[in-house]
Design an enzyme around this catalytic site. Structure first.
Site, PDB file in Angstrom:
ATOM      1  N   LYS A  96     -26.569  40.764  27.356  1.00 44.32           N
ATOM      2  CA  LYS A  96     -26.576  40.547  25.904  1.00 44.32           C
ATOM      3  C   LYS A  96     -26.870  39.076  25.660  1.00 44.32           C
ATOM      4  O   LYS A  96     -26.505  38.222  26.470  1.00 44.32           O
ATOM      5  CB  LYS A  96     -25.202  40.892  25.320  1.00 44.32           C
ATOM      6  CG  LYS A  96     -25.181  41.102  23.839  1.00 44.32           C
ATOM      7  CD  LYS A  96     -25.510  42.537  23.487  1.00 44.32           C
ATOM      8  CE  LYS A  96     -25.644  42.729  21.988  1.00 44.32           C
ATOM      9  NZ  LYS A  96     -25.971  44.122  21.644  1.00 44.32           N
ATOM     10  N   GLY A 198     -20.185  55.907   6.453  1.00 44.23           N
ATOM     11  CA  GLY A 198     -21.480  55.226   6.603  1.00 44.23           C
ATOM     12  C   GLY A 198     -22.634  56.205   6.513  1.00 44.23           C
ATOM     13  O   GLY A 198     -23.639  56.069   7.207  1.00 44.23           O
ATOM     14  N   GLY A 201     -26.252  54.974   6.097  1.00 48.00           N
ATOM     15  CA  GLY A 201     -26.814  54.080   7.121  1.00 48.00           C
ATOM     16  C   GLY A 201     -27.901  54.746   7.953  1.00 48.00           C
ATOM     17  O   GLY A 201     -28.170  55.941   7.802  1.00 48.00           O
ATOM     18  N   VAL A 203     -27.991  55.409  11.223  1.00 47.97           N
ATOM     19  CA  VAL A 203     -27.465  56.462  12.093  1.00 47.97           C
ATOM     20  C   VAL A 203     -26.794  57.550  11.257  1.00 47.97           C
ATOM     21  O   VAL A 203     -27.047  58.744  11.449  1.00 47.97           O
ATOM     22  CB  VAL A 203     -26.455  55.898  13.122  1.00 47.97           C
ATOM     23  CG1 VAL A 203     -25.879  57.024  13.974  1.00 47.97           C
ATOM     24  CG2 VAL A 203     -27.110  54.861  14.015  1.00 47.97           C
TER      25      VAL A 203
HETATM   26  P1  NAD Z   1     -26.580  50.482   9.094  1.00 45.54           P
HETATM   27  O1  NAD Z   1     -26.325  49.111   8.603  1.00 45.54           O
HETATM   28  O2  NAD Z   1     -27.917  51.110   8.835  1.00 45.54           O
HETATM   29  O3  NAD Z   1     -25.478  51.496   8.503  1.00 45.54           O
HETATM   30  C1  NAD Z   1     -24.153  51.163   8.276  1.00 45.54           C
HETATM   31  C2  NAD Z   1     -23.752  51.834   6.962  1.00 45.54           C
HETATM   32  O4  NAD Z   1     -22.364  51.657   6.777  1.00 45.54           O
HETATM   33  C3  NAD Z   1     -24.442  51.212   5.753  1.00 45.54           C
HETATM   34  O5  NAD Z   1     -25.022  52.231   4.941  1.00 45.54           O
HETATM   35  C4  NAD Z   1     -23.306  50.486   5.012  1.00 45.54           C
HETATM   36  O6  NAD Z   1     -23.487  50.462   3.616  1.00 45.54           O
HETATM   37  C5  NAD Z   1     -22.123  51.354   5.411  1.00 45.54           C
HETATM   38  N1  NAD Z   1     -20.817  50.703   5.286  1.00 45.54           N
HETATM   39  C6  NAD Z   1     -20.463  49.401   5.535  1.00 45.54           C
HETATM   40  N2  NAD Z   1     -19.167  49.221   5.291  1.00 45.54           N
HETATM   41  C7  NAD Z   1     -18.678  50.430   4.907  1.00 45.54           C
HETATM   42  C8  NAD Z   1     -17.399  50.885   4.518  1.00 45.54           C
HETATM   43  N3  NAD Z   1     -16.346  50.068   4.441  1.00 45.54           N
HETATM   44  N4  NAD Z   1     -17.253  52.200   4.208  1.00 45.54           N
HETATM   45  C9  NAD Z   1     -18.297  53.054   4.246  1.00 45.54           C
HETATM   46  N5  NAD Z   1     -19.551  52.667   4.588  1.00 45.54           N
HETATM   47  C10 NAD Z   1     -19.731  51.379   4.900  1.00 45.54           C
HETATM   48  O7  NAD Z   1     -26.248  50.464  10.645  1.00 45.54           O
HETATM   49  P2  NAD Z   1     -26.617  51.544  11.748  1.00 45.54           P
HETATM   50  O8  NAD Z   1     -27.771  51.049  12.528  1.00 45.54           O
HETATM   51  O9  NAD Z   1     -26.679  52.897  11.131  1.00 45.54           O
HETATM   52  O10 NAD Z   1     -25.352  51.444  12.710  1.00 45.54           O
HETATM   53  C11 NAD Z   1     -24.093  51.998  12.355  1.00 45.54           C
HETATM   54  C12 NAD Z   1     -23.087  51.687  13.450  1.00 45.54           C
HETATM   55  O11 NAD Z   1     -23.514  52.264  14.678  1.00 45.54           O
HETATM   56  C13 NAD Z   1     -22.888  50.187  13.737  1.00 45.54           C
HETATM   57  O12 NAD Z   1     -21.568  49.973  14.131  1.00 45.54           O
HETATM   58  C14 NAD Z   1     -23.817  49.956  14.920  1.00 45.54           C
HETATM   59  O13 NAD Z   1     -23.396  48.852  15.693  1.00 45.54           O
HETATM   60  C15 NAD Z   1     -23.649  51.248  15.683  1.00 45.54           C
HETATM   61  N6  NAD Z   1     -24.791  51.595  16.540  1.00 45.54           N
HETATM   62  C16 NAD Z   1     -26.021  51.769  16.010  1.00 45.54           C
HETATM   63  C17 NAD Z   1     -27.086  52.118  16.825  1.00 45.54           C
HETATM   64  C18 NAD Z   1     -28.465  52.353  16.263  1.00 45.54           C
HETATM   65  O14 NAD Z   1     -29.309  52.909  16.990  1.00 45.54           O
HETATM   66  N7  NAD Z   1     -28.738  51.980  15.021  1.00 45.54           N
HETATM   67  C19 NAD Z   1     -26.890  52.268  18.206  1.00 45.54           C
HETATM   68  C20 NAD Z   1     -25.601  52.097  18.736  1.00 45.54           C
HETATM   69  C21 NAD Z   1     -24.558  51.754  17.882  1.00 45.54           C
END
Ligand code: NAD
Length: 375
Positions: A96, A198, A201, A203
């Protein structure tokens, strides 16, 4: 010595020794970078570049070391011996990088900084492969690819694996199936209620679509209300206020927003049988809160197992025959097999899934290390 300093010492002195730590400062370019290659037993350390401000250099390093170690465990779980990638002789360890500071908006300056950073990665001779994380973008990876080949997460048009989020969601679905089977004796989602934190988001929305198509009943929350309403309408989910999603009566609570969501306050409020979502670092204090969930009889899917779909997809860019979605998705499906193995270990040893996953990951690294030492 404060707690942050203690955490750094703990990492430096840990029995599982890290491979390499690079600290690099360039005052002219305004860059403060650390790269931690945590473990290369299974292959080069892979993990994204996080670009954000940290209050102190030590805090940046602590975050870097924790994330790099997580990647070692994640990759050891994600790319087991049975995967297409491992069979093709490709493996990855954990790594990382952290660029400490506010991400540069000026495109010209950003390009100059990323060029220097890519040269730094080249100096590691392939020991570290980077990708996207908080604060870095696909455009950054495209820019860096001109300087170093040790970059992944490129768009499909460049032969890359594209957006990892749908692959992550797919992995979560396969992981949930293993959990459902363990708890209810069937992997069917039909009429199971799943609460998605979420849901708007990257995912969360993909996951909602996949689960809706499998017949699940969905609840959702997101602080992005407009986005949440759009997804809810599309998949037929019922929205609940953000501070209430974790205590809805449901079969699975799926955290897909932010870390630390499972803690002393929230765990007693959960009304579900399974916790399974993609958010990183869901447990505020991993060992303590994994045990708390275990004691409450709630099956918690360790995120470094269940959210491995994205990194599996990205890692397939290094397949000797190039990226193929079919091969990558076949390996993502193996998250289910790994889950079954982990659940069995947890039951046999009477430990939480988190401890079982750690055990399997550490054992795999140790087996590979012993094999190398013996040959
Ligand atoms: P993202 O930013 O697209 O989605 C996160 C969502 O959570 C957003 O829509 C945001 O508005 C919402 N959010 C934030 N605070 C909140 C709360 N208090 N209550 C409800 N919703 C809330 O991020 P992502 O890429 O979808 O990733 C989501 C999680 O998964 C993160 O923790 C990320 O580290 C993890 N992750 C993502 C991936 C990936 O491929 N994108 C891979 C591994 C892990």
């Amino acid at each position: 010595m404060n707690d942050i300093q203690k955490k750094l010492i703990e990492y430096l002195e840990s029995e599982h020794k890290f491979t390499q730590m690079v600290l690099w400062n360039d005052e002219r370019l305004g860059l403060q970078i650390s790269i931690i290659v945590d473990d290369t037993t299974l292959g080069p350390g892979i993990g994204g570049t996080r670009w954000r401000p940290f209050p102190t250099r030590t805090e940046a390093l602590v975050d870097n070391s924790r994330l790099a170690r997580d990647m070692t465990h994640k990759l050891a779980m994600a790319l087991g011996e049975d995967t297409e990638l491992a069979q093709a002789g490709v493996g990855f360890g954990g790594g990382k990088a952290v660029i400490s500071g506010e991400p540069t908006r000026d495109r010209g300056k950003r390009k100059e900084q990323l060029t220097a950073y890519a040269q730094l990665i080249n100096s590691l001779g392939g020991r570290y492969v980077t990708s996207i994380d908080v604060g870095t973008t696909v455009e950054d990876m495209i820019m860096m690819k001109e300087v170093t080949k040790w970059v992944a997460g490129l768009p499909h048009e460049m032969g890359g694996s594209g957006d990892p989020s749908p692959a992550t969601a797919m992995g979560v679905v396969w992981g949930m199936k293993a959990c459902l089977e363990a708890v209810f004796g069937t992997q069917s989602f039909k009429d199971r209620t799943i609460a998605i934190q979420g849901i708007a988001g990257k995912v969360g929305s993909s996951l909602a679509r996949m689960l809706a198509s499998e017949g699940a009943i969905l609840l959702g929350s997101d602080i992005n209300e407009a986005g949440a309403q759009q997804v809810a309408k599309e998949v037929g989910a019922r929205l609940v206020p953000s501070d209430q999603i974790h205590h809805q009566q449901c079969d699975i609570f799926s955290a897909n927003a932010y870390g630390g969501v499972l803690n002393d306050d929230t765990i007693p409020q959960l009304r579900c049988r399974i916790v399974a979502g993609a958010a990183n670092n869901q447990l505020w204090e991993p060992r303590k809160h994994a045990a708390m969930l275990h004691d409450r009889g709630i099956l918690h899917a360790p995120e470094f197992w269940i959210n491995g779909g994205g990194v599996i997809n990205v890692a397939h860019e290094f397949h000797p025959q190039g990226y193929s979605q079919d091969r990558a998705f076949a390996d993502i499906k193996r998250i289910y097999n790994r889950g079954k193995e982990m659940i069995e270990t947890s039951r046999k040893d009477k430990i939480s899934l988190y401890m079982a996953a750690m055990k399997l990951a550490e054992e795999r690294v140790r087996r590979a290390r012993d094999g190398k030492t013996a040959s």
